[in-house]
Write a protein that holds these residues in place. Structure first.
Motif, PDB file in Angstrom:
ATOM      1  N   SER A 333       0.852  -1.187   0.000  1.00 58.96           N
ATOM      2  CA  SER A 333       0.000   0.000   0.000  1.00 58.96           C
ATOM      3  C   SER A 333       0.890   1.240   0.000  1.00 58.96           C
ATOM      4  CB  SER A 333      -0.913   0.011   1.229  1.00 58.96           C
ATOM      5  OG  SER A 333      -1.734   1.162   1.217  1.00 58.96           O
ATOM      6  N   GLY A 334       0.940   1.916  -1.128  1.00 59.05           N
ATOM      7  CA  GLY A 334       1.796   3.085  -1.282  1.00 59.05           C
ATOM      8  C   GLY A 334       2.737   2.912  -2.459  1.00 59.05           C
ATOM      9  N   GLY A 335       2.646   3.827  -3.423  1.00 56.28           N
ATOM     10  CA  GLY A 335       3.480   3.730  -4.623  1.00 56.28           C
ATOM     11  C   GLY A 335       4.639   4.688  -4.626  1.00 56.28           C
ATOM     12  N   GLY A 336       5.153   5.053  -3.438  1.00 51.87           N
ATOM     13  CA  GLY A 336       6.343   5.887  -3.350  1.00 51.87           C
ATOM     14  C   GLY A 336       7.607   5.075  -3.541  1.00 51.87           C
ATOM     15  N   PRO A 337       8.781   5.693  -3.361  1.00 54.47           N
ATOM     16  CA  PRO A 337      10.040   4.965  -3.564  1.00 54.47           C
ATOM     17  C   PRO A 337      10.183   3.731  -2.683  1.00 54.47           C
ATOM     18  CG  PRO A 337      10.438   7.327  -3.488  1.00 54.47           C
ATOM     19  CD  PRO A 337       9.004   7.131  -3.117  1.00 54.47           C
ATOM     20  N   THR A 338       9.786   3.816  -1.403  1.00 53.51           N
ATOM     21  CA  THR A 338       9.932   2.664  -0.508  1.00 53.51           C
ATOM     22  C   THR A 338       9.053   1.510  -0.948  1.00 53.51           C
ATOM     23  OG1 THR A 338      10.470   4.123   1.350  1.00 53.51           O
ATOM     24  CG2 THR A 338       9.762   1.889   1.878  1.00 53.51           C
ATOM     25  N   ALA A 343       8.486  -3.799  -3.568  1.00 52.68           N
ATOM     26  CA  ALA A 343       7.806  -4.676  -4.521  1.00 52.68           C
ATOM     27  C   ALA A 343       8.790  -5.239  -5.539  1.00 52.68           C
ATOM     28  CB  ALA A 343       6.689  -3.910  -5.218  1.00 52.68           C
ATOM     29  N   ALA A 344       9.741  -4.418  -5.985  1.00 55.14           N
ATOM     30  CA  ALA A 344      10.730  -4.882  -6.953  1.00 55.14           C
ATOM     31  C   ALA A 344      11.660  -5.934  -6.342  1.00 55.14           C
ATOM     32  CB  ALA A 344      11.536  -3.694  -7.466  1.00 55.14           C
ATOM     33  N   GLU A 345      12.131  -5.683  -5.135  1.00 54.89           N
ATOM     34  CA  GLU A 345      13.002  -6.655  -4.470  1.00 54.89           C
ATOM     35  C   GLU A 345      12.262  -7.961  -4.187  1.00 54.89           C
ATOM     36  OE1 GLU A 345      16.110  -6.572  -3.779  1.00 54.89           O
ATOM     37  OE2 GLU A 345      16.776  -4.493  -3.805  1.00 54.89           O
ATOM     38  N   LEU A 346      11.007  -7.859  -3.777  1.00 53.87           N
ATOM     39  CA  LEU A 346      10.216  -9.057  -3.508  1.00 53.87           C
ATOM     40  C   LEU A 346      10.025  -9.876  -4.773  1.00 53.87           C
ATOM     41  CD1 LEU A 346       8.456 -10.720  -1.558  1.00 53.87           C
ATOM     42  CD2 LEU A 346       6.544  -9.227  -2.160  1.00 53.87           C
ATOM     43  N   SER A 373      -2.591   5.780  -4.486  1.00 50.82           N
ATOM     44  CA  SER A 373      -3.719   6.718  -4.474  1.00 50.82           C
ATOM     45  C   SER A 373      -3.647   7.735  -5.605  1.00 50.82           C
ATOM     46  CB  SER A 373      -3.754   7.465  -3.132  1.00 50.82           C
ATOM     47  OG  SER A 373      -2.554   8.189  -2.938  1.00 50.82           O
ATOM     48  N   ARG A 374      -2.483   7.961  -6.192  1.00 47.05           N
ATOM     49  CA  ARG A 374      -2.331   8.909  -7.301  1.00 47.05           C
ATOM     50  C   ARG A 374      -2.482   8.190  -8.632  1.00 47.05           C
ATOM     51  NH1 ARG A 374       0.228  13.549  -5.305  1.00 47.05           N
ATOM     52  NH2 ARG A 374      -0.312  13.715  -3.096  1.00 47.05           N
ATOM     53  N   GLN A 397       4.745  -8.738 -14.363  1.00 48.23           N
ATOM     54  CA  GLN A 397       3.457  -9.227 -13.848  1.00 48.23           C
ATOM     55  C   GLN A 397       3.217  -8.776 -12.402  1.00 48.23           C
ATOM     56  OE1 GLN A 397       3.473 -13.463 -14.485  1.00 48.23           O
ATOM     57  NE2 GLN A 397       3.200 -13.276 -16.698  1.00 48.23           N
ATOM     58  N   VAL A 398       3.650  -7.543 -12.093  1.00 49.46           N
ATOM     59  CA  VAL A 398       3.329  -6.912 -10.814  1.00 49.46           C
ATOM     60  C   VAL A 398       2.091  -6.046 -11.038  1.00 49.46           C
ATOM     61  CG1 VAL A 398       4.108  -5.338  -9.013  1.00 49.46           C
ATOM     62  CG2 VAL A 398       5.721  -6.955 -10.042  1.00 49.46           C
ATOM     63  N   ASP A 399       1.018  -6.338 -10.331  1.00 47.84           N
ATOM     64  CA  ASP A 399      -0.254  -5.643 -10.511  1.00 47.84           C
ATOM     65  C   ASP A 399      -0.195  -4.267  -9.837  1.00 47.84           C
ATOM     66  OD1 ASP A 399      -3.000  -5.136 -11.026  1.00 47.84           O
ATOM     67  OD2 ASP A 399      -3.487  -5.831  -9.006  1.00 47.84           O
ATOM     68  N   VAL A 400      -0.442  -3.200 -10.606  1.00 46.50           N
ATOM     69  CA  VAL A 400      -0.431  -1.825 -10.102  1.00 46.50           C
ATOM     70  C   VAL A 400      -1.840  -1.258 -10.200  1.00 46.50           C
ATOM     71  CG1 VAL A 400       0.506   0.499 -10.370  1.00 46.50           C
ATOM     72  CG2 VAL A 400       1.974  -1.494 -10.773  1.00 46.50           C
ATOM     73  N   GLN A 401      -2.408  -0.900  -9.046  1.00 46.16           N
ATOM     74  CA  GLN A 401      -3.742  -0.302  -8.980  1.00 46.16           C
ATOM     75  C   GLN A 401      -3.582   1.187  -8.639  1.00 46.16           C
ATOM     76  OE1 GLN A 401      -6.672  -1.873  -9.612  1.00 46.16           O
ATOM     77  NE2 GLN A 401      -5.608  -3.797 -10.050  1.00 46.16           N
ATOM     78  N   THR A 402      -3.814   2.063  -9.623  1.00 51.19           N
ATOM     79  CA  THR A 402      -3.687   3.504  -9.415  1.00 51.19           C
ATOM     80  C   THR A 402      -5.051   4.123  -9.130  1.00 51.19           C
ATOM     81  OG1 THR A 402      -3.852   3.864 -11.805  1.00 51.19           O
ATOM     82  CG2 THR A 402      -1.647   3.651 -10.870  1.00 51.19           C
ATOM     83  N   ASN A 403      -5.034   5.367  -8.613  1.00 53.85           N
ATOM     84  CA  ASN A 403      -6.259   6.084  -8.223  1.00 53.85           C
ATOM     85  C   ASN A 403      -7.115   5.236  -7.285  1.00 53.85           C
ATOM     86  OD1 ASN A 403      -5.746   8.439  -9.810  1.00 53.85           O
ATOM     87  ND2 ASN A 403      -6.348   7.285 -11.631  1.00 53.85           N
ATOM     88  N   ALA A 404      -6.447   4.548  -6.380  1.00 48.81           N
ATOM     89  CA  ALA A 404      -7.139   3.653  -5.438  1.00 48.81           C
ATOM     90  C   ALA A 404      -6.768   4.055  -4.019  1.00 48.81           C
ATOM     91  CB  ALA A 404      -6.755   2.198  -5.700  1.00 48.81           C
TER      92      ALA A 404
END
Length: 690
Positions: A333-338, A343-346, A373-374, A397-404
């Protein structure tokens, strides 16, 4: 007669020619040997067929020999050595190189063992150390009548500690980027330094996501803070700051005593630097107790254990297919750098190391989701880089949900709202076995208690400071705040309007009726740049600004027009980012300023100057310089440096590693980082929990 003259000339040439030894040696050969020709275009009969040419050449040779000494040479009759084969030469060179390498490596190993042997001490190093009675039995006082730690048990450990025992007391709260940068910038011997923090280490936070999946070891990201504090002969206390009494200059500190009880005491200060950091912003969402956070090294350990525990549970024969898919669903939850880097490392760990140790069916049922959320992940970066990161995640195949927006986090699922194509808000859910909450920062309880003491502290996210990093409302030159717990105030208009009002009243004029000419406007702009360096970019074309806000075209700005101009600058200024880069620059700035203050202190004391804005008189205001942003996005990386963008695969990853490798706090951590990256390449990640 002619033949006799030619023979005589040839004999004379042979006598004085430098090549005569060769000819003499050749004449000693057998009668059947043929002499070599002196010319490349002649054969053995050259002297017979071309006597005139031979005589001319011999005469030139004799003339040259008059100007240089004759050189005697001998010709060996031994046969030339037979050339070695290429294979034999290759084997010989390889063996030589290998032997040199073994000798050098062996010498280094022996040298290391010799050095290691010198690090062991058998003699007792304990000696009698004088300890002040006030350090063993501190006086009591303050609003709560607590012990006041004026002296410490190690004040007399060495001559350096004794020399600074009565220096101005500098208390630093926290061991983050800002505090460590300040400690490394300070000149030893200028201050009596005391560092207070519940963590006795410095954490290299940018690489923290790598430690959650075993790419890096936990201890490779931490540096003992006592080693850093020792440079300035300071003191460290593993404790927590509770409150500050600004009137008596006392910091209330709590620590766990020898019997497990919580003890409170006071630390006096002359200068106080607050760098306590921040906490994760909950945004009022329910169920965050079901989430993991990523703020310190203990969080990374818990995340690593949780991920491995889910993988092990998914392998049990009693785990159903539906439950296994839920356990292998990881939500960020959160699409910032952290969040993006985690997500990339995982994904890298699940894609590269999972199949080597776990059943392959787990790889087919794993899913990674990012809720932002953006409209884009990494929204603080350039839009092209954000889209590149999204494209890379789509490829992986990493699912990205924006505006959520997350609505609630339950133990086995996460609920979020999102607008559909018609613009209607709908509630969706994702079954999950792991959730990371990484959605911005908020104030700590300590920062909230300090903000409540001052009327002008209205920011709900951080302590407001002026451009010299002094907390707004606190006594000037006493209390500073750096890092995530603070934000630099941008109220340019309020400060300049107050200054103009004071200037007008001093001249006996009504501020509301005051008019400013262009020359006076330049003076005002100069003062704005000095006090608010972040506004310099918006004050480059003073003539255009003056013309734009001179609405009545009178050649002057009245009070109202000047206020509108400054308010417009205020609206363009943005808050400084809550990043390690900003905290590091603020720590370096305070370190340089404190060094200047210490140098100017004798002169100020001699002239009895102990009032006014001494910070402004001694050093310039803080100016943040953005050096760029970078992020890891799964075997690829992106860079954003002041409008120059770079994105790419493994070459960019190695560049990303190089930047953080260079920024590491010590040679020790650099060695550990290099060994961890090498270990990952040779043996893979350590998928273990402990």
């Amino acid at each position: 007669m002619m033949h006799l003259r030619q023979a005589a000339s040839l004999s004379r040439a042979a006598k004085f020619s430098p090549r005569s030894p060769f000819q003499h040696s050749r004449s000693l050969r057998g009668p059947g040997t043929q002499p070599r020709a002196l010319f490349s275009n002649g054969g053995p009969s050259t002297f017979v067929k071309r006597p005139q040419l031979a005589a001319t050449a011999t005469l030139q040779t004799s003339r040259l020999s008059k100007h240089r000494a004759p050189i005697l040479r001998s010709v060996s009759t031994k046969p030339l050595p037979a050339p070695r084969s290429r294979l034999l030469r290759f084997v010989w060179r390889t063996a030589t190189t290998l032997g040199v390498f073994v000798l050098i490596s062996g010498g280094l190993v022996v040298s290391f063992f010799i050095y290691d042997a010198t690090t062991y001490k058998e003699e007792v190093v304990a000696t009698d150390i004088p300890v002040s009675e006030l350090a063993l039995n501190p006086r009591r006082g303050g609003p709560k009548n607590l012990p006041i730690a004026d002296y410490f048990v190690d004040d007399d450990d060495c001559s350096e500690n004794k020399a600074i025992k009565h220096k101005p007391k500098l208390v630093i709260l926290g061991t983050g980027w800002g505090s460590v940068a300040l400690l490394k910038q300070l000149n030893p011997g200028d201050y009596h330094v005391t560092v207070v923090s519940p963590s006795n280490h410095f954490l290299f936070t940018p690489m923290l996501p790598s430690a959650t999946v075993g790419t890096l070891e936990l201890r490779s990201l931490v540096e003992p803070v006592r080693k850093i504090v020792r440079r300035v002969h300071g003191h460290f206390m593993k404790a927590m700051a509770e409150d500050v009494d600004f009137s008596e200059k006392l910091v209330e500190v709590s620590a766990i005593g020898p019997n497990g009880e919580k003890q409170h005491f006071y630390l006096p200060y002359d200068k106080l630097v607050i760098g306590v950091g921040s906490v994760t912003n909950p945004h009022g969402v329910k169920g965050l107790e079901n989430c993991h956070f990523l703020k310190d090294i203990n969080d990374a350990r818990l995340i690593r254990n949780s991920i491995v525990r889910n993988l092990e549970t998914a392998c049990l024969p009693t785990t159903s297919d539906e439950e296994r898919r839920r356990l292998l669903s990881f939500v960020v939850s959160g699409g910032g750098p952290t969040g993006v880097e985690f997500a990339a490392e995982l994904y890298d760990m699940l894609n590269e190391d999972l199949c080597n140790m776990f059943p392959r069916i787990l790889r087919n049922e794993i899913s990674v989701h990012v809720i932002q959320s953006r409209s884009h992940i990494l929204n603080t970066y350039d839009e092209a880089l954000s889209k590149y990161a999204e494209t890379r995640f789509a490829h992986d195949q990493v699912d990205v949900q924006t505006n959520a927006r997350v609505k609630e986090v339950q133990p086995d699922r996460i609920l979020y709202t999102q607008k559909d194509e018609s613009g209607k808000t709908v509630t969706k859910e994702i079954p999950m076995g792991f959730c990371l909450w990484s959605t911005g920062v908020a104030q700590t309880d300590f920062s909230k208690r300090l903000a409540a003491k001052f009327e002008h502290q209205t920011n709900l996210h951080a302590l407001e400071t002026d451009s010299h990093l002094r907390i707004v409302g606190a006594p000037l030159g006493d209390v500073y705040a750096i890092g995530d717990c603070s934000t630099v105030q941008n109220n340019v208009s309020d400060n300049i309007i107050s200054f103009l009002r004071t200037t007008a009243w001093e001249k006996g004029k009504d501020p509301e009726k005051m008019h400013i000419h262009y020359a006076e406007w330049r003076d005002v702009a100069k003062r704005v740049k000095q006090r608010f360096p972040q506004a310099a970019d918006h004050l480059r074309r003073l003539d255009r600004l003056f013309e734009q806000y001179d609405i009545d075209k009178s050649g002057t700005l009245d009070f109202g027009e000047l206020r509108e101009l400054l308010l417009q600058i205020d609206s363009k200024l943005t808050s400084l980012p809550a990043t390690a880069q900003r905290a590091h620059q603020q720590g370096q700035y305070l370190g340089r300023k404190f060094n200047k203050i210490a140098q100017a202190a004798p002169g100020m004391t001699l002239n009895q100057v102990d009032y006014g804005d001494l910070d402004d008189a001694v050093y310039k205001a803080f100016e943040y310089r953005h050096l760029g942003s970078l992020a890891y996005i799964g075997n690829a990386a992106i860079f954003d440096w002041n409008g120059w963008h770079l994105s790419g695969g493994l070459v960019a990853v190695y560049l990303w590693r190089s930047v953080y490798f260079a920024q590491s706090v010590s040679f020790r951590t650099r060695c550990l980082l290099a060994m961890d990256w090498s270990k990952r390449a040779l043996f893979g990640r350590d998928i273990m929990n402990f």
